[in-house]
Design an enzyme around this catalytic site. Structure first.
Site, PDB file in Angstrom:
ATOM      1  N   LYS A 186       0.868  -1.160  -0.015  1.00  0.00           N
ATOM      2  CA  LYS A 186      -0.052   0.017   0.038  1.00  0.00           C
ATOM      3  C   LYS A 186       0.873   1.191  -0.014  1.00  0.00           C
ATOM      4  CE  LYS A 186      -3.876  -2.190  -0.205  1.00  0.00           C
ATOM      5  NZ  LYS A 186      -4.155  -3.279   0.404  1.00  0.00           N
TER       6      LYS A 186
HETATM    7  C1  LIG Z   1      -5.413  -4.331   0.427  1.00  0.00           C
HETATM    8  C2  LIG Z   1      -6.957  -4.009   0.938  1.00  0.00           C
HETATM    9  C3  LIG Z   1      -7.540  -4.447   1.904  1.00  0.00           C
HETATM   10  C4  LIG Z   1      -7.147  -5.384   3.111  1.00  0.00           C
HETATM   11  O1  LIG Z   1      -6.116  -4.490   3.632  1.00  0.00           O
HETATM   12  P1  LIG Z   1      -5.223  -5.492   4.898  1.00  0.00           P
HETATM   13  O2  LIG Z   1      -4.592  -4.378   5.438  1.00  0.00           O
HETATM   14  O3  LIG Z   1      -4.243  -6.280   4.029  1.00  0.00           O
HETATM   15  O4  LIG Z   1      -6.147  -6.273   5.516  1.00  0.00           O
HETATM   16  C5  LIG Z   1      -9.125  -4.207   2.041  1.00  0.00           C
HETATM   17  N1  LIG Z   1      -9.589  -3.537   0.844  1.00  0.00           N
HETATM   18  C6  LIG Z   1      -8.762  -3.300  -0.263  1.00  0.00           C
HETATM   19  C7  LIG Z   1      -9.481  -2.526  -1.470  1.00  0.00           C
HETATM   20  C8  LIG Z   1      -7.461  -3.504  -0.227  1.00  0.00           C
HETATM   21  O5  LIG Z   1      -6.902  -3.079  -1.244  1.00  0.00           O
END
Ligand SMILES: *Cc1c(COP(=O)(O)O)cnc(C)c1O
Length: 401
Positions: A186
């Site tokens: 992210k």
């Molecule tokens: C990455 C992601 C999640 C989950 O995030 P985590 O921190 O890995 O649990 C949820 N929604 C979207 C759209 C994502 O890209």
């Protein structure tokens, strides 16, 4: 080449000396669980977003789940969301006892099509869960209008959209609850981690309690040196607290969000320019009055014109040392969702159409100018070399996507 030093890994995080030192200092302090660094990280993140409260958890998945649990869904209650998202979005609804109801996305923005939301509302609908796809803020004005007309909650999945803003308001200050992700790929990372932002003190407290076994609020003081305190279990909660080790990384990453966004914006422009004449559709420009968080640069391949499938394109790039991603194969195409809800691809034709053509290129702020040049020339050579026919999908579709 398929591995080795100059393979460009998709979504590789930027980790610097500061992170190494801060993690080391955390280990040496022996406060490696939830403690003072989590508190500092929450305060710094709340300030960055402009929200009154930020509660750090161990993933955005946990944030989405607890957001759904605090929404008090009854079994069978419906939550409207998009199929063009990661599994966690819809899984969280199911784990809280609800039923995800998909509304197709728009081809161009890839966000939930606000014009189709009202048709999906039933007496069981409780909430709308928009996802700011790739970092592009959803049409929050329209969503807010629909929600208030029908008495629905809005809970935002802002996993892609830490830096986003909509009509002068930062994402995280618009709806009662917004969920952010600090997963490795992210825009910033804590290795694993997530954050809930809210202006509601009670809700923030509830999320903390539910995320720590359902122990009474005082339990958080166990993480200080104020002496032993008894606690009460007030709810059969979960184990979702963030650790100071993770927060240590987050504290170093947070101040870099702004320069990183600028750098990703430059890469974005370079891609936009370089791919203008290739058999593909580039991301739509950001909507006026919004800040796009530029999490994913997704090309939609015009497979017929290019004479190769998306998977072939990815394989060609992989062979040339470039990692790519798929965001996403829409959820209604996956086994569980197909079988449980009886979905067919054509139920959400835009999401299905995108699923077959979408490919995400590396966009990490740590890419060097040489890396970006290599990605550009590789994509150009793979897509122009493979072009065999005139486009069979009318380019005019560019207007409708
Ligand atoms: C990455 C992601 C999640 C989950 O995030 P985590 O921190 O890995 O649990 C949820 N929604 C979207 C759209 C994502 O890209």
């Amino acid at each position: 080449m398929s591995s080795g030093d100059d393979y460009i890994i998709f979504g590789s995080p930027s980790i610097g000396d500061e992170e190494l030192q801060e993690v080391r200092a955390t280990l040496e302090s022996c406060w490696i669980g939830t403690g003072p660094r989590v508190k500092r990280f929450e305060e710094a993140f709340a300030e960055y977003v402009g929200a009154k409260y930020a509660v750090a958890l161990n993933s955005c998945t946990a944030c989405l789940h607890l957001a759904m649990v605090t929404a008090g869904l009854e079994p069978g209650d419906e939550v409207i969301t998009t199929p063009m998202t990661f599994a966690a979005t819809a899984n969280a609804i199911i784990h809280a006892g609800g039923v995800p109801v998909f509304v197709d996305c728009d081809r161009r923005s890839m966000n939930i099509d606000v014009n189709q939301i009202e048709a999906a509302i039933t007496p069981r609908t409780r909430a709308i869960l928009p996802v700011h796809f790739a970092g592009r803020p959803c049409d929050m004005e329209a969503i807010g209008r629909i929600a208030s007309r029908h008495g629905l909650m809005v809970i935002e999945d802002a996993a892609h959209c830490i830096e986003g803003a909509y009509h002068g308001r930062k994402i995280g200050t618009i709806s009662p609850i917004t969920c952010f992700s600090f997963y490795v790929t992210k825009n910033m990372t804590t290795s694993e981690g997530g954050m809930i932002c809210t202006d509601d003190a009670e809700l923030a407290e509830q999320v903390k309690v539910y995320g720590l076994h359902g122990l009474s609020g005082d339990a958080w003081r166990r993480f200080s040196d104020g002496g032993y305190r008894h606690y009460e279990v007030v709810f059969p909660g979960f184990k979702n607290n963030m650790t100071d080790l993770a927060a240590a990384i987050g504290l170093c990453q947070l101040p870099r969000l702004v320069p990183w966004l600028t750098r990703r914006g430059e890469i974005w422009s370079q891609y936009d320019e370089a791919f203008a004449d290739l058999p593909c559709w580039r991301p739509a420009p950001p909507e006026p009055g919004t800040v796009h968080a530029r999490h994913l640069y997704t090309l939609l391949l015009d497979c017929a014109a290019a004479g190769l499938s998306r998977d072939q394109f990815m394989a060609e790039l992989h062979q040339r040392g470039i990692g790519t991603g798929v965001h996403y194969r829409a959820l209604h195409l996956h086994k569980y969702y197909r079988e449980r809800f009886g979905y067919k691809p054509e139920d959400f034709p835009n999401a299905a159409w995108i699923s077959e053509r979408t490919v995400s290129l590396p966009l990490s702020a740590k890419l060097t100018p040489e890396d970006v040049d290599r990605i550009v020339t590789t994509v150009q050579s793979v897509l122009s070399k493979s072009r065999r026919h005139a486009p069979s999908e009318p380019r005019g579709q560019g207007e409708s996507i």
